[in-house]
Design an enzyme around this catalytic site. Structure first.
Site, mmCIF file in Angstrom:
data_model
loop_
_atom_site.group_PDB
_atom_site.id
_atom_site.type_symbol
_atom_site.label_atom_id
_atom_site.label_comp_id
_atom_site.label_asym_id
_atom_site.label_seq_id
_atom_site.Cartn_x
_atom_site.Cartn_y
_atom_site.Cartn_z
ATOM 1 N N ASP A 67 0.817 -1.210 0.000
ATOM 2 C CA ASP A 67 0.000 0.000 0.000
ATOM 3 C C ASP A 67 0.854 1.266 0.000
ATOM 4 O O ASP A 67 0.531 2.244 -0.669
ATOM 5 C CB ASP A 67 -0.928 0.004 1.224
ATOM 6 N N ASP A 143 -3.185 9.322 5.635
ATOM 7 C CA ASP A 143 -3.379 9.979 6.919
ATOM 8 C C ASP A 143 -2.276 10.971 7.280
ATOM 9 O O ASP A 143 -1.197 10.979 6.699
ATOM 10 C CB ASP A 143 -3.496 8.939 8.039
ATOM 11 N N ALA A 184 -5.737 1.766 7.628
ATOM 12 C CA ALA A 184 -4.301 1.810 7.925
ATOM 13 C C ALA A 184 -4.076 2.032 9.419
ATOM 14 O O ALA A 184 -4.642 1.335 10.247
ATOM 15 C CB ALA A 184 -3.643 2.892 7.063
ATOM 16 N N LEU A 187 -7.092 2.256 11.851
ATOM 17 C CA LEU A 187 -7.713 0.980 12.222
ATOM 18 C C LEU A 187 -6.951 0.340 13.374
ATOM 19 O O LEU A 187 -7.544 -0.162 14.332
ATOM 20 C CB LEU A 187 -7.744 0.039 11.009
ATOM 21 N N SER A 188 -5.621 0.371 13.321
ATOM 22 C CA SER A 188 -4.798 -0.203 14.393
ATOM 23 C C SER A 188 -5.013 0.524 15.716
ATOM 24 O O SER A 188 -4.881 -0.067 16.780
ATOM 25 C CB SER A 188 -3.317 -0.137 14.011
#
Length: 285
Positions: A67, A143, A184, A187-188
């Site tokens: 990605d 981000d 990315a 989410l973590s």
């Protein structure tokens, strides 16, 4: 059709995948070129062009890697209004349009049998305490991360949306992401997964010292400002995983929707949910 190939050769199997892509494009009699910065890393049999010439003259870009590789290729391609197809030579690669065992699908690209997904991006500005105007830091597809530096301590950040205070965060930092970036780092950090078709800006705090702080989703046209208190001397920013750099105490970071969109080529017909379930099931395995 003329293809620009942008492989990330730091990936373990990227060179092998790149050579397989070239072999398949050769079988289709398609012209392709590499960036001249890779001239010493690839066999001399390939053709190379300077970056600007390569991107301005191609019809499409094929990025080979994960990605991160696709994001960096797309940020170059968007300056020339070129669409990008990602070939996965990494692990999850949510954004890849083709896996390394699906190179036969490249024929669909050559035949024009594809659609283009337009993904919103974020413009990032920073105004230092002594500056009269904000400085443009760049554009992000995934981000913007504002976080503490080397010291193992929490930092304080004030966040505003359209000049209205959202919250005072006492945390390791915050993530401002696009829907594309929702799978990315956000989410973590416990943020929600957002369908890229739903244009919005996500705010996800990182390890916040609070029982009630949760991710927030703002409309895409919101202007988000992050104010760095004067006492905070160890705050850093990173855009799309690029190397971080420090923000001066008292700086104001502004994030807003970019005018341009990144264009990603879609060959397969699987939905966002199909991709999400497939990729996350790999992570569970």
């Amino acid at each position: 059709m003329k293809i620009a190939l942008l492989p990330n050769l730091t990936r373990a199997c990227a060179l092998e995948v790149t050579e397989n892509v070239c072999t398949y494009l050769d079988s289709l009699n398609v012209s392709y070129y590499f960036d001249s910065v890779l001239e010493n890393e690839l066999p001399k049999k390939y053709a190379f062009l300077p970056t600007e010439t390569l991107l301005s003259s191609c019809d499409a870009v094929i990025a080979i890697g994960g990605d991160g590789s696709l994001i960096h290729a797309a940020k170059k391609a968007v300056l020339h209004n070129k669409p990008v197809l990602g070939v996965n030579a990494g692990n999850l690669a949510f954004m890849a349009g083709v896996e390394k065992n699906e190179l036969h699908l490249l024929k669909e690209l050559i035949d024009g049998k594809y659609t283009v997904d337009k993904r919103m991006m974020l413009d990032v500005y920073c105004q230092a305490p002594n500056d009269h105007t904000p400085q443009f830091l760049g554009v992000c597809i995934n981000d913007v991360v504002v976080a503490r530096g080397e010291q193992i301590k929490l930092i304080e950040l004030d966040v505003f949306a359209d000049d209205k205070k959202v919250n005072h965060y006492y945390s390791d930092g915050i993530i401002l992401s696009t829907p594309t970036g929702s799978t990315a780092y956000s989410l973590s950090a416990g943020g929600p997964v957002v369908d890229p078709k739903i244009e919005s800006i996500l705010l996800t705090p990182i390890c916040t010292h609070s029982l009630f702080a949760r991710s927030l989703i703002f409309e895409s046209n919101a202007e988000i400002c992050v104010k760095i208190p004067e006492k905070e001397k160890d705050v850093y920013i990173s855009c799309d995983g690029d190397p971080s750099f420090s923000l001066a105490p008292g700086s104001i970071l502004t994030v807003r929707k970019a005018k341009r969109y990144a264009d990603f080529i879609r060959i397969k017909q699987d939905s966002f949910i199909d991709v999400l379930n497939s990729k996350l099931s790999q992570r569970r395995a």
